[in-house]
Write a protein that holds these residues in place. Structure first.
Motif, PDB file in Angstrom:
ATOM      1  N   ILE A  53       0.848  -1.196   0.000  1.00 29.50           N
ATOM      2  CA  ILE A  53       0.000   0.000   0.000  1.00 29.50           C
ATOM      3  C   ILE A  53       0.885   1.248   0.000  1.00 29.50           C
ATOM      4  CG2 ILE A  53      -1.722   1.309   1.284  1.00 29.50           C
ATOM      5  CD1 ILE A  53      -2.826  -1.202   0.089  1.00 29.50           C
ATOM      6  N   SER A  54       0.637   2.158  -0.923  1.00 34.27           N
ATOM      7  CA  SER A  54       1.406   3.396  -0.981  1.00 34.27           C
ATOM      8  C   SER A  54       0.655   4.575  -0.356  1.00 34.27           C
ATOM      9  CB  SER A  54       1.748   3.740  -2.434  1.00 34.27           C
ATOM     10  OG  SER A  54       0.569   3.913  -3.200  1.00 34.27           O
ATOM     11  N   ARG A  55      -0.698   4.486  -0.367  1.00 33.93           N
ATOM     12  CA  ARG A  55      -1.468   5.642   0.125  1.00 33.93           C
ATOM     13  C   ARG A  55      -2.887   5.194   0.457  1.00 33.93           C
ATOM     14  NH1 ARG A  55      -4.416   9.886  -2.804  1.00 33.93           N
ATOM     15  NH2 ARG A  55      -4.368  11.838  -1.625  1.00 33.93           N
ATOM     16  N   ILE A  56      -3.421   5.711   1.570  1.00 33.23           N
ATOM     17  CA  ILE A  56      -4.828   5.513   1.927  1.00 33.23           C
ATOM     18  C   ILE A  56      -5.423   6.880   2.230  1.00 33.23           C
ATOM     19  CG2 ILE A  56      -6.464   4.474   3.532  1.00 33.23           C
ATOM     20  CD1 ILE A  56      -4.576   2.197   3.984  1.00 33.23           C
ATOM     21  N   SER A  57      -6.485   7.225   1.515  1.00 30.91           N
ATOM     22  CA  SER A  57      -7.103   8.538   1.697  1.00 30.91           C
ATOM     23  C   SER A  57      -8.604   8.369   1.905  1.00 30.91           C
ATOM     24  CB  SER A  57      -6.844   9.432   0.486  1.00 30.91           C
ATOM     25  OG  SER A  57      -7.266   8.801  -0.707  1.00 30.91           O
TER      26      SER A  57
END
Length: 333
Positions: free
Chosen positions: A15-19
């Motif tokens: 995972i690189s990003r969670i928004s």
């Protein structure tokens, strides 16, 4: 960091990003993006609304299995990931989380209103073919009289915020009219129960999302919610209503009874009035069903819905004509 740990329970790494995705009324929703370009939706179920979240996920499993039998159809539902425990949800710190692959909205030049109507009509038809039973996941959901009784009680107890007596009489009168149509023995089917246009993701196949409230109910509720969500509060666009109705009729393929077809117009009044009542309840209450809304915002939204209700009543003859023409056409096929 916590969200990264949760999504790994579904076997997802890198995972690189969670928004956070804004705009949802009930659940907390996040977009998880992986380094290799994969995208997933991560949600936590609102346990204040869904008192039995495991029943919600059990319903969704049944719906997924039903749609798996009809893979050749032009409509699909999200496919939720399973954990190593063999269930489609994860419990983490007394919360319920679930994950499914992100489906991107890709307009392809086709009429989205027709396709939305077709999608929800197909949903009812396919679920009906499998004759599955779904549990009610929200108490008294789409019970107009239950909501109106709660509003009347809240208004009586409130000394600071009050509802105009004319509005209360109109909403009470609407409830009486709906009881004449949706009698105790009126036919019910497994329906989506939150059939907003925004709950269809358009692509090569349409994907119907937000299945949490799917349960036994009236086909008219799904039809009414589509028309409500596709319409403004100042003026009706009969071309849009025609397209939604044609799509709904085509998706259903003639399965509705004459009484159900007659009820479709009243489904519009039902969901519009009910939603106005629910926003008025939130206007009077300190604890809100619709998260992130102030009392002033709830009152503003309720007034918008009441204006919308007025134009649906004024345009009743034209809407009814569209319904009968669309369904007569389908029945003659």
């Amino acid at each position: 960091m916590i969200l990264n740990e949760i999504i790994q329970l579904f076997g997802i790494s890198g995972i690189s990003r969670i928004s956070e995705i804004q705009g949802g009324h009930i659940n907390n929703t996040f977009l998880a993006e992986c380094e290799d370009g994969r995208k997933y939706i991560l949600q936590s179920l609102n346990k204040n609304v869904f008192h039995d979240p495991k029943a919600v996920m059990e319903n969704i499993s049944k719906i997924e299995r039903a749609f798996a039998d009809f893979s050749g159809e032009a409509v699909d539902v999200p496919h939720f990931l399973y954990t190593e425990k063999g269930v489609n949800y994860a419990e983490y710190r007394d919360e319920i989380y679930r994950v499914y692959k992100f489906a991107e909205d890709i307009p392809n030049g086709q009429n989205k209103f027709y396709r939305a109507g077709f999608s929800f009509g197909t949903f009812i038809r396919l679920i009906g073919k499998r004759n599955i039973r779904l549990k009610q996941t929200v108490r008294s959901f789409h019970s107009y009289q239950t909501y109106f009784s709660a509003l009347a009680a809240a208004d009586k107890c409130s000394s600071f915020r009050k509802i105009d007596s004319i509005v209360m009489r109109r909403l009470d009168s609407l409830g009486n009219a709906l009881e004449q149509v949706f009698t105790v023995d009126f036919p019910k089917r497994c329906v989506h129960n939150d059939a907003k246009i925004s709950n269809v993701v358009f692509g090569e196949k349409c994907t119907i999302i937000d299945l949490d409230t799917a349960a036994e109910g009236y086909a008219a509720i799904d039809y009414g919610d589509m028309i409500r969500s596709a319409s403004g509060s100042e003026k009706l666009d009969f071309a849009v209503i025609h397209d939604v109705t044609e799509g709904f009729a085509d998706g259903l393929e003639g399965i509705l009874t004459d009484d159900e077809i007659y009820s479709l117009y009243y489904g519009i009044l039902y969901v519009t009035g009910e939603l106005a009542v629910r926003y008025l309840i939130d206007y009077l209450s300190d604890e809100k069903y619709f998260k992130g809304r102030t009392s002033a915002a709830c009152l503003s939204r309720a007034n918008e819905l009441l204006r919308q209700l007025n134009i649906f009543i004024s345009g009743g003859d034209e809407i009814t004509s569209i319904i009968y023409k669309s369904f007569k056409k389908q029945q003659s096929v």
